[in-house]
Write an enzyme that holds these catalytic residues in place. Structure first.
Site, PDB file in Angstrom:
ATOM      1  N   CYS A 179       0.793  -1.231   0.000  1.00  0.00           N
ATOM      2  CA  CYS A 179       0.000   0.000   0.000  1.00  0.00           C
ATOM      3  C   CYS A 179       0.819   1.271   0.000  1.00  0.00           C
ATOM      4  CB  CYS A 179      -0.922   0.026   1.200  1.00  0.00           C
ATOM      5  SG  CYS A 179      -0.021  -0.160   2.706  1.00  0.00           S
ATOM      6  N   GLY A 239      -1.536   0.555  -4.588  1.00  0.00           N
ATOM      7  CA  GLY A 239      -2.606  -0.305  -4.096  1.00  0.00           C
ATOM      8  C   GLY A 239      -3.932   0.093  -4.698  1.00  0.00           C
ATOM      9  N   ASN A 266       2.081   0.765   5.757  1.00  0.00           N
ATOM     10  CA  ASN A 266       2.672   0.225   4.543  1.00  0.00           C
ATOM     11  C   ASN A 266       3.774  -0.733   4.964  1.00  0.00           C
ATOM     12  OD1 ASN A 266       4.847   1.542   1.924  1.00  0.00           O
ATOM     13  ND2 ASN A 266       3.665  -0.328   1.963  1.00  0.00           N
ATOM     14  N   GLY A 267       3.688  -1.987   4.524  1.00  0.00           N
ATOM     15  CA  GLY A 267       4.718  -2.961   4.870  1.00  0.00           C
ATOM     16  C   GLY A 267       4.087  -4.240   5.353  1.00  0.00           C
ATOM     17  N   TYR A 298      10.955  -0.919  -9.415  1.00  0.00           N
ATOM     18  CA  TYR A 298       9.617  -1.153  -9.939  1.00  0.00           C
ATOM     19  C   TYR A 298       8.492  -0.384  -9.262  1.00  0.00           C
ATOM     20  CZ  TYR A 298       5.511  -3.901 -11.325  1.00  0.00           C
ATOM     21  OH  TYR A 298       4.296  -4.299 -11.801  1.00  0.00           O
TER      22      TYR A 298
END
Ligand code: SF4
Length: 465
Positions: free
Chosen positions: A8, A34, A108-109, A248
């Protein structure tokens, strides 16, 4: 068609008149991180309101529900589920209310010791609403002692893995990064002088903010009426930003730890080109849109081969083809990408891609180019062979699904239907992306944290040979 998905993106604003709208715009710039859910929580000094739902940001929010968010400070989230399902109860922000006040959190993670912590908390009486690992921090905070800052510090010390958290209370905002800094988190300041925090710096320009600095590994930044204050919850901190952020995930107009993502990608392309004996084997260079275009430019410039628009991306296929099933991935490529026949017909093409994960996308693209008349297709990958799963918030959880974990480069070349295949060596990746202070575990198998204790053992885990 994204071949690999991250959990996310998070965005927050502290004390700004149009905070909900700014958060919406900030999240819009992070939508690539996300697409399965989005939400915003807003504080007005007395209470926290939250609106969230499944789907893209534009599907979840409209004028009416944005207007329902009252207050001057917000945190927001765009979600891709790598831990927990994509049910509404896992969509963030997660809000906990108690007699001490309300707390909202976005994450996030991925927490790698989540199962053990969850079991411990449940044994002590915690009741979880969803299956997301992000809920654990709320329970750890609620069960803590001391000031809220002390509770947050103690909670962070219990967590292993990758986390960039934003925590919102009725009055304050906290920005937290794990002690290895695996996921990015940056601080900006709006034109009106308000603080904002984002997973990526590309979100700052959309809200007319300027980048101030990154949140450091192990740091908690508290935004309050007294300004921004810095605290560290850990002493053993290190810079281990996820290499895939450069390769990426992040947008090319973002800057990570002082290095432009576009510049880093272009440099990977240049270094890939320097591995060639000469430029005689090809006529044109084609990048896979969008994340490989910077690397393809670098490759083309270095080798003096023309950079051509040999693949066209259809931007309007929607999120149906981002769904994580193999069947949809297979069919999705044709919907999303077309070969530009007049450009590639009769040409020896160097196809530059950022990475190979399952191999499905790359095989389809090689086929597209051949069907459009390319006489040769030479695949060049601007990262090393991805042989190991990620446990830090990316959806490669088993070795079985990784093409390079199961095939040599020569075998993979044949499976892709390519004329040749070459990867960027790990040392060249580090040289292009600011040094070796990166997590590169999916290439090397050397994870930056302990991974698991007992129950968290991945189902096909094998130690590095
Ligand atoms: S294992 Fe790979 S994808 Fe996961 S955090 Fe490390 S570099 Fe990024």
């Amino acid at each position: 068609m994204r071949k690999i998905n991250e959990e996310c993106g998070v965005f927050g604003v502290y004390r700004e008149e149009e905070a909900p709208l700014l958060t919406y715009f900030g999240l819009h710039a992070l939508q690539h991180r996300g697409q399965e859910g989005a939400g915003i929580a807003c504080a007005d000094g007395r209470e926290i309101t939250c609106r969230k739902g499944c789907g893209l940001l534009t599907e979840v929010f409209h004028t009416e529900n944005l207007a329902e968010l009252r207050g001057h400070s917000c945190i927001g989230h765009v979600r891709y589920a790598t831990a927990g399902g994509n049910e509404l109860e896992n969509v963030q922000p997660l809000v906990a209310r108690s007699y001490l006040g309300s707390v909202a959190v976005v994450h996030n993670g991925q927490i790698v010791n989540a199962a053990a912590l969850r079991r411990e908390l449940e044994e002590k009486g915690s009741i979880f609403r969803g299956t997301s690992d992000s809920e654990i921090i709320l329970h750890l905070i609620q069960g803590g002692t001391g000031t809220l800052l002390e509770k947050i510090e103690a909670a962070c010390r219990r967590l292993e893995g990758a986390f960039s958290f934003l925590i919102l209370t009725e009055k304050n905002l906290y920005a937290i990064r794990d002690k290895n800094g695996i996921r990015p988190l940056s601080i900006g300041k709006t034109a009106g002088g308000s603080w904002c925090v984002s997973s990526e710096t590309c979100a700052f320009s959309i809200v007319n903010a300027r980048f101030v600095r990154d949140v450091e590994p192990g740091e908690i930044v508290k935004f309050s009426a007294s300004g921004a204050e810095s605290f560290f919850y850990a002493k053993d901190c290190a810079h281990r930003l996820c290499a895939m952020e450069y390769i990426y995930f992040s947008r090319p107009d973002s800057t990570l730890e002082g290095l432009s993502v576009h510049a880093a990608r272009k440099e990977t392309g240049r270094r890939l080109a320097r591995l060639e004996e000469s430029a005689d084997f090809a006529d044109i260079v084609v990048g896979v849109p969008d994340s490989s275009l910077s690397a393809a430019m670098g490759y083309s410039e270095e080798l003096g081969l023309p950079y051509e628009m040999g693949l066209i991306k259809n931007k309007y296929t929607g999120r149906t083809f981002i769904q994580p099933t193999q069947k949809l991935r297979d069919t999705g490529v044709r919907m999303k990408l077309s070969a530009n026949q007049p450009v590639v017909e009769g040409k020896r093409v160097v196809l530059v891609d950022d990475s190979i994960v399952r191999g499905t996308t790359s095989r389809r693209i090689v086929t597209l180019l051949r069907e459009a008349g390319a006489s040769e297709v030479h695949v060049r990958i601007a990262s090393p062979e991805m042989k190991f799963p990620c446990f830090y918030g990316v959806d490669t959880s088993t070795r079985a699904e990784l093409a390079s974990a199961n095939h040599s480069a020569a075998e993979l070349c044949g499976l892709l239907g390519a004329d040749s295949l070459r990867f960027l060596p790990e040392s060249e990746l580090c040289a292009a992306c600011g040094g070796d202070g990166l997590c590169r575990a999916c290439f090397t198998g050397e994870y930056v944290t302990p991974l698991f204790g007992g129950a968290e053992r991945p189902r096909d885990w094998e130690p590095q040979q």
